[in-house]
Write a protein that holds these residues in place. Sequence first.
Motif, PDB file in Angstrom:
ATOM      1  N   GLU A  44       0.438  -0.940  12.927  1.00  0.00           N
ATOM      2  CA  GLU A  44      -0.147  -1.406  11.671  1.00  0.00           C
ATOM      3  C   GLU A  44      -0.166  -0.204  10.734  1.00  0.00           C
ATOM      4  O   GLU A  44      -0.786   0.810  11.037  1.00  0.00           O
ATOM      5  CB  GLU A  44      -1.558  -1.910  11.934  1.00  0.00           C
ATOM      6  N   ILE A  77       1.326  -5.641  18.246  1.00  0.00           N
ATOM      7  CA  ILE A  77       0.888  -4.802  17.136  1.00  0.00           C
ATOM      8  C   ILE A  77      -0.070  -3.743  17.664  1.00  0.00           C
ATOM      9  O   ILE A  77      -1.052  -4.063  18.332  1.00  0.00           O
ATOM     10  CB  ILE A  77       0.165  -5.642  16.059  1.00  0.00           C
ATOM     11  N   ALA A  79      -2.709  -1.758  16.355  1.00  0.00           N
ATOM     12  CA  ALA A  79      -3.521  -1.805  15.140  1.00  0.00           C
ATOM     13  C   ALA A  79      -4.651  -0.789  15.177  1.00  0.00           C
ATOM     14  O   ALA A  79      -5.413  -0.757  16.136  1.00  0.00           O
ATOM     15  CB  ALA A  79      -4.092  -3.209  14.958  1.00  0.00           C
ATOM     16  N   ASP A  82      -7.613  -4.106  12.345  1.00  0.00           N
ATOM     17  CA  ASP A  82      -7.634  -5.443  12.936  1.00  0.00           C
ATOM     18  C   ASP A  82      -6.274  -6.097  13.130  1.00  0.00           C
ATOM     19  O   ASP A  82      -6.163  -7.064  13.860  1.00  0.00           O
ATOM     20  CB  ASP A  82      -8.569  -6.367  12.146  1.00  0.00           C
ATOM     21  N   GLY A  83      -5.236  -5.627  12.470  1.00  0.00           N
ATOM     22  CA  GLY A  83      -3.899  -6.170  12.673  1.00  0.00           C
ATOM     23  C   GLY A  83      -3.615  -7.463  11.929  1.00  0.00           C
ATOM     24  O   GLY A  83      -2.509  -7.995  12.014  1.00  0.00           O
ATOM     25  N   THR A  86      -0.718  -7.293   9.301  1.00  0.00           N
ATOM     26  CA  THR A  86       0.550  -7.108  10.005  1.00  0.00           C
ATOM     27  C   THR A  86       0.989  -8.418  10.633  1.00  0.00           C
ATOM     28  O   THR A  86       2.148  -8.839  10.493  1.00  0.00           O
ATOM     29  CB  THR A  86       0.396  -6.017  11.082  1.00  0.00           C
ATOM     30  N   ARG A  87       0.083  -9.063  11.301  1.00  0.00           N
ATOM     31  CA  ARG A  87       0.401 -10.355  11.932  1.00  0.00           C
ATOM     32  C   ARG A  87       0.873 -11.360  10.890  1.00  0.00           C
ATOM     33  O   ARG A  87       1.892 -12.022  11.064  1.00  0.00           O
ATOM     34  CB  ARG A  87      -0.829 -10.890  12.659  1.00  0.00           C
ATOM     35  N   ILE A 107      -2.393  -7.916  20.077  1.00  0.00           N
ATOM     36  CA  ILE A 107      -2.877  -6.951  19.099  1.00  0.00           C
ATOM     37  C   ILE A 107      -3.764  -5.948  19.817  1.00  0.00           C
ATOM     38  O   ILE A 107      -4.843  -6.304  20.315  1.00  0.00           O
ATOM     39  CB  ILE A 107      -3.632  -7.639  17.947  1.00  0.00           C
ATOM     40  N   ARG A 109      -6.061  -3.154  19.372  1.00  0.00           N
ATOM     41  CA  ARG A 109      -6.893  -2.643  18.276  1.00  0.00           C
ATOM     42  C   ARG A 109      -7.683  -1.407  18.683  1.00  0.00           C
ATOM     43  O   ARG A 109      -8.047  -1.250  19.845  1.00  0.00           O
ATOM     44  CB  ARG A 109      -7.908  -3.705  17.863  1.00  0.00           C
TER      45      ARG A 109
END
Length: 136
Positions: A44, A77, A79, A82-83, A86-87, A107, A109
């Motif tokens: 991210e 991801i 991240a 929080d991603g 990107t998501r 993800i 995080r």
Amino acid sequence: MRDAMIEGAQAPEIEGVTVCARAAFDAQSSDVLDAAGVLLLTPENLGYMSGALKDFFDRCYYPCLDRTEGLPYALCIRAGSDGTGTRRGVETIVAGLRWRAIQEPLICRGDWRENFLASSRELGMLMAAGLDAGVF
């Protein structure tokens, strides 16, 4: 995480899948057109996918459009926060390509944790095993 994903996809019990790993800047539309499935991994960056992954999509989108419909993919991801952005960015592009997610995005995080590697390995194995079994 990339190496763990590759390791999972190359698990010894999965015999019918050949893994081809490319950095986003090196991947070409021909790689996607030849693929039975795609694993996407991005950090991210400022709430969005990496510039390298965006460049990959910019170069490969139109050559793959209408030729890769239904292609199974998975997204991972890394991240810092929080991603979500990107998501959303990746999912918008793959929706246009009409690719098919094999699971919700992975993800990872926050601060680095060792379980990110295990999760990445499992994702690689899931994709390869699903392709090998004809599920995807």
